[in-house]
Design a protein around this motif. Structure first.
Motif, PDB file in Angstrom:
ATOM      1  N   PRO A 196       0.686  -1.631  -0.070  1.00  0.00           N
ATOM      2  CA  PRO A 196      -0.140   0.028   0.197  1.00  0.00           C
ATOM      3  C   PRO A 196       0.659   1.721   0.018  1.00  0.00           C
ATOM      4  CG  PRO A 196      -0.463  -0.406   1.765  1.00  0.00           C
ATOM      5  CD  PRO A 196       1.156  -1.929   1.310  1.00  0.00           C
ATOM      6  N   PHE A 197       1.409   1.622  -0.904  1.00  0.00           N
ATOM      7  CA  PHE A 197       2.131   2.546  -1.525  1.00  0.00           C
ATOM      8  C   PHE A 197       2.431   3.320  -2.410  1.00  0.00           C
ATOM      9  CE2 PHE A 197       4.476   0.138   2.061  1.00  0.00           C
ATOM     10  CZ  PHE A 197       4.693   1.100   2.844  1.00  0.00           C
ATOM     11  N   CYS A 198       1.871   4.460  -3.226  1.00  0.00           N
ATOM     12  CA  CYS A 198       1.764   5.813  -3.646  1.00  0.00           C
ATOM     13  C   CYS A 198       0.901   5.127  -4.462  1.00  0.00           C
ATOM     14  CB  CYS A 198       3.541   5.661  -4.737  1.00  0.00           C
ATOM     15  SG  CYS A 198       4.893   5.768  -3.876  1.00  0.00           S
ATOM     16  N   ILE A 199      -0.691   4.764  -4.225  1.00  0.00           N
ATOM     17  CA  ILE A 199      -1.799   4.888  -4.941  1.00  0.00           C
ATOM     18  C   ILE A 199      -2.470   6.239  -4.944  1.00  0.00           C
ATOM     19  CG2 ILE A 199      -4.169   3.293  -4.761  1.00  0.00           C
ATOM     20  CD1 ILE A 199      -2.554   1.696  -3.515  1.00  0.00           C
ATOM     21  N   CYS A 200      -2.661   6.912  -5.849  1.00  0.00           N
ATOM     22  CA  CYS A 200      -3.482   7.630  -6.370  1.00  0.00           C
ATOM     23  C   CYS A 200      -4.422   7.442  -7.139  1.00  0.00           C
ATOM     24  CB  CYS A 200      -2.799   8.600  -6.703  1.00  0.00           C
ATOM     25  SG  CYS A 200      -3.288  10.315  -7.053  1.00  0.00           S
ATOM     26  N   ILE A 201      -6.091   7.735  -6.786  1.00  0.00           N
ATOM     27  CA  ILE A 201      -7.170   7.478  -7.233  1.00  0.00           C
ATOM     28  C   ILE A 201      -7.878   8.825  -7.531  1.00  0.00           C
ATOM     29  CG2 ILE A 201      -9.201   6.511  -7.536  1.00  0.00           C
ATOM     30  CD1 ILE A 201      -7.486   3.897  -6.299  1.00  0.00           C
ATOM     31  N   HIS A 202      -8.341   9.566  -8.495  1.00  0.00           N
ATOM     32  CA  HIS A 202      -9.066  10.887  -8.182  1.00  0.00           C
ATOM     33  C   HIS A 202     -10.646  10.424  -7.075  1.00  0.00           C
ATOM     34  CE1 HIS A 202     -11.689  14.080 -10.069  1.00  0.00           C
ATOM     35  NE2 HIS A 202     -10.702  14.333 -10.702  1.00  0.00           N
ATOM     36  N   PRO A 203     -10.891  11.098  -6.833  1.00  0.00           N
ATOM     37  CA  PRO A 203     -12.257  11.112  -6.443  1.00  0.00           C
ATOM     38  C   PRO A 203     -13.719  10.553  -7.250  1.00  0.00           C
ATOM     39  CG  PRO A 203     -11.549  13.447  -6.139  1.00  0.00           C
ATOM     40  CD  PRO A 203     -10.640  12.613  -6.665  1.00  0.00           C
ATOM     41  N   ASP A 204     -13.858  11.472  -8.138  1.00  0.00           N
ATOM     42  CA  ASP A 204     -14.366  10.893  -8.973  1.00  0.00           C
ATOM     43  C   ASP A 204     -14.643   9.861  -9.496  1.00  0.00           C
ATOM     44  OD1 ASP A 204     -15.307  13.251  -8.439  1.00  0.00           O
ATOM     45  OD2 ASP A 204     -14.746  14.429  -9.949  1.00  0.00           O
ATOM     46  N   VAL A 205     -13.237   8.888  -9.808  1.00  0.00           N
ATOM     47  CA  VAL A 205     -13.367   7.318  -9.735  1.00  0.00           C
ATOM     48  C   VAL A 205     -14.305   6.380  -9.655  1.00  0.00           C
ATOM     49  CG1 VAL A 205     -11.561   5.495 -10.643  1.00  0.00           C
ATOM     50  CG2 VAL A 205     -11.198   7.823 -10.346  1.00  0.00           C
ATOM     51  N   LYS A 206     -14.579   5.031 -10.184  1.00  0.00           N
ATOM     52  CA  LYS A 206     -15.757   4.751  -9.068  1.00  0.00           C
ATOM     53  C   LYS A 206     -16.025   3.422  -9.585  1.00  0.00           C
ATOM     54  CE  LYS A 206     -20.379   7.369 -10.225  1.00  0.00           C
ATOM     55  NZ  LYS A 206     -19.690   8.453  -9.726  1.00  0.00           N
ATOM     56  N   ILE A 207     -15.375   2.762  -8.388  1.00  0.00           N
ATOM     57  CA  ILE A 207     -14.344   1.532  -8.470  1.00  0.00           C
ATOM     58  C   ILE A 207     -15.228   0.172  -8.263  1.00  0.00           C
ATOM     59  CG2 ILE A 207     -12.357  -0.123  -7.545  1.00  0.00           C
ATOM     60  CD1 ILE A 207     -10.852   2.398  -7.279  1.00  0.00           C
ATOM     61  N   GLY A 208     -15.139  -0.837  -8.997  1.00  0.00           N
ATOM     62  CA  GLY A 208     -16.587  -1.997  -8.712  1.00  0.00           C
ATOM     63  C   GLY A 208     -15.820  -2.631  -7.694  1.00  0.00           C
ATOM     64  N   ALA A 209     -16.667  -3.899  -7.120  1.00  0.00           N
ATOM     65  CA  ALA A 209     -16.325  -4.939  -6.353  1.00  0.00           C
ATOM     66  C   ALA A 209     -15.049  -5.418  -6.654  1.00  0.00           C
ATOM     67  CB  ALA A 209     -17.631  -5.395  -6.327  1.00  0.00           C
ATOM     68  N   ARG A 210     -14.362  -6.199  -5.414  1.00  0.00           N
ATOM     69  CA  ARG A 210     -13.019  -7.085  -5.409  1.00  0.00           C
ATOM     70  C   ARG A 210     -12.060  -6.829  -6.475  1.00  0.00           C
ATOM     71  NH1 ARG A 210     -18.468  -8.864  -6.428  1.00  0.00           N
ATOM     72  NH2 ARG A 210     -17.401  -9.770  -8.310  1.00  0.00           N
ATOM     73  N   CYS A 211     -12.096  -5.670  -6.689  1.00  0.00           N
ATOM     74  CA  CYS A 211     -10.832  -4.895  -7.386  1.00  0.00           C
ATOM     75  C   CYS A 211      -9.706  -5.263  -6.626  1.00  0.00           C
ATOM     76  CB  CYS A 211     -11.254  -3.026  -7.588  1.00  0.00           C
ATOM     77  SG  CYS A 211      -9.899  -2.347  -8.168  1.00  0.00           S
ATOM     78  N   ILE A 212      -8.631  -5.446  -6.943  1.00  0.00           N
ATOM     79  CA  ILE A 212      -7.223  -5.410  -6.802  1.00  0.00           C
ATOM     80  C   ILE A 212      -6.098  -4.481  -6.963  1.00  0.00           C
ATOM     81  CG2 ILE A 212      -4.953  -7.201  -6.564  1.00  0.00           C
ATOM     82  CD1 ILE A 212      -6.771  -9.076  -7.225  1.00  0.00           C
ATOM     83  N   LEU A 213      -5.803  -3.304  -6.079  1.00  0.00           N
ATOM     84  CA  LEU A 213      -4.374  -2.898  -6.228  1.00  0.00           C
ATOM     85  C   LEU A 213      -3.106  -2.455  -5.509  1.00  0.00           C
ATOM     86  CD1 LEU A 213      -6.696   0.521  -5.003  1.00  0.00           C
ATOM     87  CD2 LEU A 213      -6.775  -0.284  -7.556  1.00  0.00           C
ATOM     88  N   ARG A 214      -1.977  -2.322  -6.823  1.00  0.00           N
ATOM     89  CA  ARG A 214      -0.780  -2.817  -5.837  1.00  0.00           C
ATOM     90  C   ARG A 214       0.184  -1.297  -5.939  1.00  0.00           C
ATOM     91  NH1 ARG A 214      -1.913  -7.488  -8.381  1.00  0.00           N
ATOM     92  NH2 ARG A 214      -1.701  -8.660  -7.986  1.00  0.00           N
ATOM     93  N   HIS A 215       1.140  -1.512  -5.522  1.00  0.00           N
ATOM     94  CA  HIS A 215       1.619   0.389  -5.750  1.00  0.00           C
ATOM     95  C   HIS A 215       2.383   0.479  -6.413  1.00  0.00           C
ATOM     96  CE1 HIS A 215       4.783  -3.069  -5.470  1.00  0.00           C
ATOM     97  NE2 HIS A 215       5.529  -1.982  -6.518  1.00  0.00           N
ATOM     98  N   GLY A 216       2.027   2.170  -6.172  1.00  0.00           N
ATOM     99  CA  GLY A 216       1.935   2.696  -8.086  1.00  0.00           C
ATOM    100  C   GLY A 216       0.700   3.048  -8.400  1.00  0.00           C
TER     101      GLY A 216
END
Length: 147
Positions: free
Chosen positions: A74-94
């Protein structure tokens, strides 16, 4: 129902840092969307901002993220507040999901079961369909259609 989903989501993540982040994100997001007076939100949000600062994660509480979120490194993750992300999403660093810069107000929308590799970047009016794997170090932008 909120607590059952929260417990399941926290249990699906391995890192203590991620568990703490998700707990605080969900509580802050819940208070943002449900607390009409915003008093509870203001109190929790201060702690949430500190957590985001320490973990180098830029996700505002008003960002809509479906349940089942998993985060690796969990480092350097940047998501615009208007983005809509569905269920069961996987995020990696950066991972970066946002608009195309100043003057642009279109952001990506992400379906269910989408997996982002390290340093994947998606900007502009892009629709990521369900089950997509966005590979590491990839850049996905909206294409302009000829007039």
């Amino acid at each position: 129902m909120f607590w059952v989903k929260l417990r399941k989501e926290i249990g699906a993540n391995n890192s203590l840092r991620v568990k703490i982040f998700i707990l605080i994100f969900r509580l802050t997001s819940y208070s943002f969307h449900s607390d009409r007076t915003k008093i509870l939100y203001l109190a929790i949000n201060l702690f949430y901002k500190l957590t985001c600062f320490l973990f180098k994660i830029d996700i505002l509480a008003r960002t809509e993220i479906g349940w089942g979120l998993r985060i690796f490194h969990p480092f350097c993750i940047c998501i615009h507040p208007d983005v809509k992300i569905g269920a069961r999403c996987i995020l990696r660093h950066g991972v970066t999901l946002g608009n195309a810069g100043e003057g642009s107000d279109t952001v990506p929308s992400v379906g269910d079961d989408v997996e982002f590799g390290c340093y994947a970047t998606v900007i502009g009016d892009v629709r990521i369909p369900d089950g997509t794997k966005v590979r590491a170090l990839s850049l996905t932008t909206a294409t302009r259609r000829p007039s």
